[in-house]
Design a protein around this motif. Structure first.
Motif, short mmCIF file in Angstrom:
data_model
loop_
_atom_site.label_atom_id
_atom_site.label_comp_id
_atom_site.label_asym_id
_atom_site.label_seq_id
_atom_site.Cartn_x
_atom_site.Cartn_y
_atom_site.Cartn_z
N THR A 5 28.53 18.46 48.18
CA THR A 5 28.89 19.87 48.40
C THR A 5 30.39 20.09 48.19
N VAL A 6 31.19 19.15 48.69
CA VAL A 6 32.65 19.30 48.51
C VAL A 6 32.97 19.36 47.01
N LEU A 7 32.32 18.52 46.24
CA LEU A 7 32.60 18.47 44.81
C LEU A 7 32.30 19.83 44.15
N THR A 8 31.17 20.43 44.52
CA THR A 8 30.85 21.74 43.92
C THR A 8 31.81 22.82 44.43
N LEU A 9 31.99 22.87 45.76
CA LEU A 9 32.80 23.97 46.32
C LEU A 9 34.24 23.90 45.85
N LEU B 214 32.94 36.27 39.18
CA LEU B 214 32.59 36.34 40.60
C LEU B 214 31.09 36.10 40.76
N GLY B 215 30.32 36.75 39.90
CA GLY B 215 28.86 36.58 39.95
C GLY B 215 28.48 35.13 39.72
N ALA B 216 29.10 34.49 38.74
CA ALA B 216 28.77 33.10 38.42
C ALA B 216 29.11 32.18 39.59
N VAL B 217 30.25 32.45 40.23
CA VAL B 217 30.65 31.61 41.37
C VAL B 217 29.67 31.79 42.52
N LEU B 218 29.29 33.05 42.80
CA LEU B 218 28.36 33.30 43.91
C LEU B 218 27.00 32.67 43.62
N LEU B 219 26.57 32.76 42.35
CA LEU B 219 25.28 32.18 41.98
C LEU B 219 25.32 30.66 42.17
N THR B 220 26.42 30.06 41.73
CA THR B 220 26.56 28.61 41.87
C THR B 220 26.53 28.21 43.35
N LEU B 221 27.23 29.01 44.18
CA LEU B 221 27.22 28.72 45.62
C LEU B 221 25.79 28.80 46.16
N GLN C 22 23.82 25.84 45.14
CA GLN C 22 24.25 24.65 45.87
C GLN C 22 23.65 24.66 47.27
N LEU C 23 23.73 25.84 47.93
CA LEU C 23 23.19 25.92 49.29
C LEU C 23 21.67 25.71 49.26
N ALA C 24 21.04 26.18 48.17
CA ALA C 24 19.59 25.99 48.06
C ALA C 24 19.24 24.50 48.00
N GLN D 84 20.30 16.46 52.65
CA GLN D 84 19.83 16.84 53.96
C GLN D 84 20.57 18.11 54.36
N PRO D 85 19.92 18.97 55.16
CA PRO D 85 20.61 20.19 55.60
C PRO D 85 21.86 19.80 56.40
N LEU D 86 22.97 20.48 56.09
CA LEU D 86 24.22 20.19 56.81
C LEU D 86 24.29 21.07 58.05
N SER D 87 24.94 20.52 59.05
CA SER D 87 25.17 21.35 60.24
C SER D 87 26.30 22.32 59.91
N TRP D 88 26.51 23.33 60.80
CA TRP D 88 27.53 24.35 60.53
C TRP D 88 28.91 23.72 60.39
#
Ligand code: ATP
Length: 935
Positions: free
Chosen positions: A829-833, A861-868, A871-873, A887-891
């Motif tokens: 996740t760090v790598l993507t974000l 902006l749209g591309a960044v939000l879509l990528t996010l 990634q979250l998916a 695995q799902p990350l905690s908050w």
């Protein structure tokens, strides 16, 4: 008319196409036949041309008058190309092997990701191809034809056998033609025969024993050759693949389409690939030595190689260039050669024509000066003024067009401007239409004059001679009948050939110096001045001695025309100057006119500014010209042939020159210039062929707008490279450094491939939509040889990549240390974000993001939000967890990942702030501009 069923033609099997079949048969021997017979055979009336419906019917039968194009890459071939990359094949093989011995899901996911990657590559290549094809379509040639009694301009591919085509100097011959009428017509046939000297043409049938060589057929003009002098009419006898050119046309489209930047990037990519392969090998060896599973290590190393080798860079550069070129069409700049887009930003001097480019080319006559008397349009004309106006109207190629439907068309290539009066539009060179209207205002109608004094011969206008002469039969018949020749042109060109002043009561003495002084005085007001003269001949002069008969003329008067500067030109000149680009005017017009207009536009700052004339230029040797060229901003009475010397002198001093031109003689200078700029409305085909940029509106401001767009596109290419390579460097650092820090391999192969897919795909392309940097036209031109990685980009790629890698490893170490089981998902996740944060931060090389505003590039902006979201998916959609090994990350874990991304963003903003301060300091230091300020 006999039908020949065996003849091959554009419609071999069609019994309904006798004309076409006949054309094919007659084309072979067209040079031997009388034109009238040929016209009858082709079913056309030479005075009216084909009816439009008939032309359409023949077009349907014969197909387009174009050469079979080298086939465009098909979609399938394009898709297949995406899988031809060696590393991708290795990856697929490794994935299959690992699937066979281990987890099948891994293999499937890798396959899917590779396919998706290929699809993105395909879409990019396809878009680039489409954009290039659309540009080529726009650049397609036009032809002037007579159809249904009307002169009209049509796309050259719509010509059919039987069409009557009008040609003039500068036109590309659009089909194989049998010439019917010629006036001093010469053709450069080098494209077909290799003979580089232009050939004089004639229109009579040739004797049957004439040889088969094309060069001997002096009454034919062949497709692909170009008219270099004079005017002609021709009857189309063969089109498309049936033309002589068509028969030898495998040579098309051989031009290398890649741009210098693409080639440099491809070469650089190959070297970088070797380095990356070396690193991957080290990673593989280190992993195996530490006891990791060799197959998994191989997959990791290969995935990393696939992700980090920037094999897509040249393709993305094409997309950015081609999309940019398409955008440029919207503001009337048509790019003919893609590399021009990337080099536009380096232009340091723009050499521009005056008439029509810096001025409006909407001329009207201001006054006529004859025998010391002024006449202004609308007034009744005295006999001497009337004779001068007669000369102006008769020695004139403007044509009246009754129908309004062809508003954009002109009979000759220099002539798309039109003037309307109640009788219809006058088409032709604006100088000439202005003269026709001036004569009309005194009751002298060109149409009636042409009927009364028909033109029988002419010496066409040519910008080296700066004059033209037409010969007319005088009415009356009998012994008194004879001919009158009218000449018009630049005063310095016409006056030396004058003997006396014409008056109705006989010749008077001519004070040439007084007339020249009067012409200068008018020119100083910015007026365009032409001299008019006449001479009577008892017999029609010999065509070969026309130059000799432009002598002993009777002077008639001076006519002065107004051609106001374009409204937007002065602002464009200011833009140029603030962007470190020097605007230079090169004109065929009078020095005083040129200076007056240059002063009004701000090209020069004072009325004393030096103007170099063609005559003075001819006396300077190359070294002397080089010594002067940086101070001179205005060149007047310059022959097109001299333009090339100006370009070369500027280039010798290190300048990057854009040069405009429209005529045949401009072509060498356009080719020689770094960016040749041709006129789309008024220019000739030859000039367009020689240029890399075409101004569809002939407007100087468009060149400046194109330079601005070129700079923006280059900036965006740099941004893309900065973004993509920093991301790759981050991935490499992460995996390469982990073993040295005694950490387990931080990422799965799928993670690496996924990050590569989502980060490089959409967000990278969205950078094409990035608006121009603030102050893009306030910085100096980019040195043409400057590396794409200049201005600290290398350092940025390595350092920010290291930061991203360091953050990934720090998060990994912390998570492992504190017993978080999700360490791998966190690194992923760090790598993507961090890459998303990075792309937002590098949207500008200097301005902070908050000043740009997120909304100023919505696609990004749209591309960044879509990528996010994607990634979250992968993290939070349970079904995807086993596939992506997440695995799902905690908050708090997720917050930490966002924190790392924020840190990358902040560091890049600090880097930009530092760069701003440095640039500011440098600006205060720069005292000496590159080019000395205007005098
Ligand atoms: P620019 O080079 O900026 O386009 P221009 O139109 O004056 O300027 P040319 O077309 O080379 O350049 O013309 C040179 C000179 O020839 C003009 O200044 C004018 O005196 C004369 N001239 C231009 N057009 C005609 C014409 N149709 N007939 C006769 N003389 C002409």
């Amino acid at each position: 008319m006999t039908h020949n069923p065996t003849s091959t033609s554009c419609a071999p099997d069609s019994p309904t196409a006798p004309e076409a079949q006949t054309a094919a048969r007659w084309a072979e021997s067209a040079h031997l036949h009388d034109v009238e017979a040929l016209a009858r055979a082709l079913g056309v009336d030479l005075h009216t041309g084909l009816a439009p419906q008939e032309a359409a019917r023949r077009a349907a039968l014969c197909g387009p008058n174009s050469l079979a194009q080298v086939r465009r890459r098909s979609a399938l071939a394009l898709l297949a190309e995406q899988f031809q990359d060696f590393m991708v094949l290795v990856l697929l093989a490794a994935a299959v092997v690992s699937g066979l011995v281990g987890e099948i899901t891994d293999t499937l996911v890798i396959l899917v990701i590779v396919v998706l990657n290929a699809v993105i590559g395909f879409v990019q290549a396809w878009r680039a191809d489409q954009a290039l094809a659309a540009l080529r379509q726009l650049a397609a040639a036009q032809a002037t034809v007579l159809r249904g009694g009307q002169v009209q301009t049509v796309p050259a591919h719509t010509l059919v056998p039987g069409d009557v085509v009008l040609l003039e100097a500068g036109n590309q011959i659009p089909a194989d033609l049998r010439l019917l009428q010629i006036a001093q017509f010469q053709v450069d046939e080098s494209a077909l025969t290799g003979e580089s000297v232009p050939v004089a043409k004639q229109s009579a049938p040739l004797p049957p024993q004439t040889g088969g060589a094309l060069g001997d057929r002096s009454n034919m003009a062949y497709k692909g050759t170009t008219a270099t002098l004079g005017r002609a009419r021709g009857l189309v006898v063969a089109t498309g693949m049936h033309t002589e050119l068509g028969k030898i046309a495998q040579l098309l489209d051989t031009e290398d389409r890649s741009t210098p930047l693409q080639r440099r990037l491809a070469a650089f990519g190959r070297r970088l690939a070797l380095v990356i392969l070396g690193i991957c090998l080290v990673i593989f060896a280190a992993g195996v030595l530490r006891g990791e599973d060799p197959l998994r290590m191989a997959l990791t190393a290969i995935s990393l190689a696939v992700a980090a080798i920037p094999e897509a860079l040249p393709a993305v550069v094409t997309v950015l260039l081609a999309l940019g070129a398409r955008r440029m069409v919207a503001f009337h700049a048509l790019v003919r050669r893609l590399p021009a887009v990337e080099t536009l930003g380096s232009v340091t001097v723009i050499c521009s024509d005056k008439t029509g480019t810096l001025t409006q080319n909407r001329m009207h006559a201001e006054l006529l000066l004859a025998c010391g008397e002024r006449w202004t349009p609308g007034e009744p004309a005295s006999p001497v003024h009337a004779e001068a106006l007669r000369a102006a109207a008769l020695c004139n190629d403007a044509v009246r067009q009754k129908s309004a439907e062809n508003g954009e068309n002109g009979e000759n290539g220099n002539s798309t401007e039109e003037e309307r009066n109640e009788d219809g539009a006058w088409l032709g060179d604006p100088t000439e239409t202005a003269l026709v209207l001036a004569a009309l205002s005194a009751g002298l109608d060109k149409v009636a004059l042409d009927a009364a004094l028909p033109r029988v011969q002419e010496q066409p206008f040519d910008s080296s001679r700066k004059r033209m002469t037409t010969f007319h039969r005088l009415p009356g018949g009998g012994a008194s009948a004879g001919y009158v020749a009218y000449t018009k042109g630049a005063p310095e060109s016409v006056l030396p050939r004058c003997r006396s002043q014409w008056t109705p009561s006989g010749d008077a003495a001519l004070e040439k110096s007084a007339v020249l002084a009067a012409a200068s005085a008018l020119a100083e007001q910015g007026l365009r001045v032409l001299a008019l003269a006449r001479r009577e001949h008892a017999r029609l002069p010999d065509t070969n001695d026309l130059a000799g008969v432009e002598n002993a003329l009777q002077f008639l008067g001076l006519v002065a025309l107004i051609d106001p500067p374009r409204a937007e030109a002065a602002a464009a000149v200011r833009d140029c100057q603030s962007a470190g680009i020097v605007p230079v005017m090169i004109t065929g017009d009078h020095p005083a006119t040129a200076r007056a207009i240059a002063l009004r536009l701000g090209i020069v700052a004072s009325a004393e500014a030096p103007v170099l004339t063609g005559k003075e230029l001819a006396e300077l040797d190359d070294a002397a010209l080089r010594a002067r060229v940086e101070q001179v901003r205005v060149y007047a009475r310059v022959d097109p042939a001299q333009k090339i010397r100006i370009v070369e002198a500027l280039q010798a001093l290190g300048h990057f020159v854009a040069m405009t031109g429209d005529g045949v003689n401009d072509a060498p200078a356009l080719k020689r210039a770094d960016i040749g700029v041709a006129m789309g409305r008024g220019g000739t085909d030859v000039a367009r062929e020689a240029s890399s940029l075409v101004l569809l509106d002939d407007n100087f401001a468009t060149i400046v707008a194109a330079v601005r767009e070129g700079r923006r596109i280059y900036d965006n290419i740099r941004k893309f490279v900065r973004y993509a390579m920093t991301g790759n460097s981050g991935e490499i650092w992460t995996i390469f450094l982990a073993p040295f820090l005694l950490l387990p391999i931080p990422l799965q192969p799928i993670h690496i491939l996924w990050v590569n897919l989502v980060t490089d795909g959409l967000p990278g392309l969205a950078l094409a939509a990035e608006p121009a940097e603030a102050g893009i036209m306030r910085r100096p031109p980019r040195p043409p040889r400057e590396s794409l990685f200049a201005h600290g980009m290398w350092q940025h790629i390595l350092a920010v990549g290291l930061l991203i890698g360091g953050l990934c490893l720090a998060v990994q170490a912390w998570a492992l240390h504190t017993g978080h089981a999700h360490w791998q998902t966190m690194v992923f996740t760090v790598l993507t974000l961090t890459q998303m944060a990075h792309i937002l931060a590098i949207r500008s090389e200097t301005q902070p993001l908050w000043r740009l505003g997120l909304a100023s590039n919505l696609p990004l902006l749209g591309a960044v939000l879509l990528t996010l979201a994607l990634q979250l998916a992968t993290i939070y959609v349970p079904a995807l967890n086993p596939i992506f090994k997440t695995q799902p990350l905690s908050w708090d874990e997720l917050a930490l990942c966002f924190g790392a991304a924020l840190l990358v963003y902040a560091v890049v903003e600090v880097e930009k702030a530092w760069r701003r301060r440095r640039a500011c300091a440098a600006r205060t230091k720069v005292a000496e501009p590159h080019y000395r300020p205007g005098t």
